[in-house]
Write a protein that holds these residues in place. Structure first.
Motif, short mmCIF file in Angstrom:
data_model
loop_
_atom_site.label_atom_id
_atom_site.label_comp_id
_atom_site.label_asym_id
_atom_site.label_seq_id
_atom_site.Cartn_x
_atom_site.Cartn_y
_atom_site.Cartn_z
N LYS A 161 -9.27 -25.00 -55.95
CA LYS A 161 -7.77 -24.99 -55.59
C LYS A 161 -6.90 -26.28 -55.43
O LYS A 161 -7.63 -27.28 -54.92
CB LYS A 161 -7.65 -24.00 -54.51
N TYR B 101 -15.81 -12.72 -57.24
CA TYR B 101 -14.74 -13.57 -57.70
C TYR B 101 -13.52 -13.11 -58.12
O TYR B 101 -12.36 -13.25 -57.92
CB TYR B 101 -15.38 -14.81 -58.19
N LYS B 102 -13.97 -12.01 -59.08
CA LYS B 102 -12.67 -11.44 -59.97
C LYS B 102 -12.24 -10.48 -58.76
O LYS B 102 -10.94 -10.34 -58.91
CB LYS B 102 -13.60 -10.61 -60.82
N HIS C 200 -9.89 -12.60 -56.40
CA HIS C 200 -9.10 -13.42 -56.81
C HIS C 200 -8.33 -12.79 -58.14
O HIS C 200 -7.42 -13.54 -58.69
CB HIS C 200 -9.52 -14.88 -57.12
N LYS D 53 -9.42 -13.04 -61.05
CA LYS D 53 -9.60 -14.07 -62.14
C LYS D 53 -11.05 -14.25 -62.72
O LYS D 53 -12.00 -13.85 -61.79
CB LYS D 53 -9.03 -15.58 -61.43
N ASP D 54 -11.11 -14.82 -63.91
CA ASP D 54 -12.50 -14.88 -64.22
C ASP D 54 -13.12 -16.24 -63.90
O ASP D 54 -12.41 -17.41 -64.23
CB ASP D 54 -12.26 -14.91 -65.87
N ASP E 224 -12.15 -20.21 -65.21
CA ASP E 224 -11.51 -21.11 -64.17
C ASP E 224 -12.60 -22.33 -64.20
O ASP E 224 -11.89 -23.53 -64.18
CB ASP E 224 -11.46 -20.50 -62.73
#
Length: 292
Positions: free
Chosen positions: A2, A30-31, A34, A36-37, A41
């Protein structure tokens, strides 16, 4: 990851300390958290060899082998080294898993792709290994005749009957082959490796020697390959990454032991002298201790 900059150290410490199964769970969590992959990332945050190493670590083992084979076949030219390394060293069960996942992922037949990209006796040996039908155990009644057949097909003949080498080295179990090599030495006065070097050449020679090395010791084969990847000027990073990642939960300790036995240095020291930065840190964590 981040904000500005990336804490590479945290990433590599965390990921190398987990098993592949745990890394898959982290990716899923994580997915969930967030949306997201994680691998995507990581790719956007990291670069170069370090990125390649981390992405390889994040890939499920069989899928990783499938990707390596696919890249070896579909890239410009064929990377024979990858075909040799994976097909010569994996067990019949692993080869079957690789074949079915390859089909699932790419909707292509691995054997068809391999034969479309190779030729001659090298191709024949790859096809035999892809059948994944190595016999189990030792067949006492065949040890003598196998050794004689190889002797007759090579050293005793003007020219070489490559087919005999392919059939015997491609179909007998490792334990059986070790006995055949012993018998062959008594019979011919040569190590089987010497005869293969004299009687064959090019990619066929490479794959036959790889099969012989794996029959003698799979960790020994990988120790030799790692040494070759790093010795002399330059480093074959693709091979270094592929072996360190794919063997990290299989036989890394045995590879380290074999490495120390065969060479005047340890695997740890050689990696340390041959790589740098976060890439080096991550590889050394995969290697584990230094066998002084």
């Amino acid at each position: 990851m981040k904000g500005l900059g990336t804490d590479e150290d945290a990433i590599l410490q965390l990921l190398t300390a987990r098993s592949n199964a745990q890394r898959q769970e982290i990716t899923a969590a994580y997915k969930t958290l967030h949306g997201k992959d994680l691998v995507g990332d990581l790719k956007s945050e990291l670069g170069g060899k370090f990125e390649s190493l981390i992405v390889a670590l994040m890939t499920p083992p069989i899928k990783y082998e499938v990707t390596c084979l696919r890249d070896a076949i579909k890239g410009a030219g064929t990377d024979e080294k990858v075909l040799v390394e994976i097909l010569a060293s994996r067990s019949p069960n692993e080869v079957n898993e690789i074949k079915s996942l390859y089909k699932q992922e790419h909707n292509d037949d691995l054997e068809k792709d391999v034969t479309g990209d190779t030729g001659g006796h090298f191709q024949r040996m790859l096809v035999v290994l892809l059948q994944a039908s190595r016999q189990q155990g030792i067949q006492e009644s065949l040890i003598q005749s196998d050794a004689q057949a190889i002797f007759a097909a090579g050293e005793q003949k003007y020219g070489t009957d490559e087919g005999q080498f392919i059939t015997i080295l491609g179909n007998r179990s490792n334990a059986h082959l070790r006995r055949v090599f012993e018998e062959y030495r008594k019979l011919s006065g040569y190590e089987i490796e010497e005869s293969i070097q004299r009687e064959t050449s090019g990619t066929l020679q490479e794959i036959l020697l790889a099969v012989v090395k794996c029959a003698r010791s799979v960790p020994g084969y990988f120790a030799d390959s790692l040494y070759s990847a790093m010795k002399g000027a330059g480093t074959d990073d693709q091979t270094l990454i592929r072996i360190m990642v794919s063997r990290s939960e299989v036989d890394m300790l045995d590879i380290r032991t074999e490495f120390r036995k065969r060479f005047a240095t340890s695997l740890h020291k050689m990696i340390q002298g041959d790589t740098s930065g976060d890439y080096r840190k991550a590889l050394l964590l995969l290697c584990g201790g230094d066998d002084a």
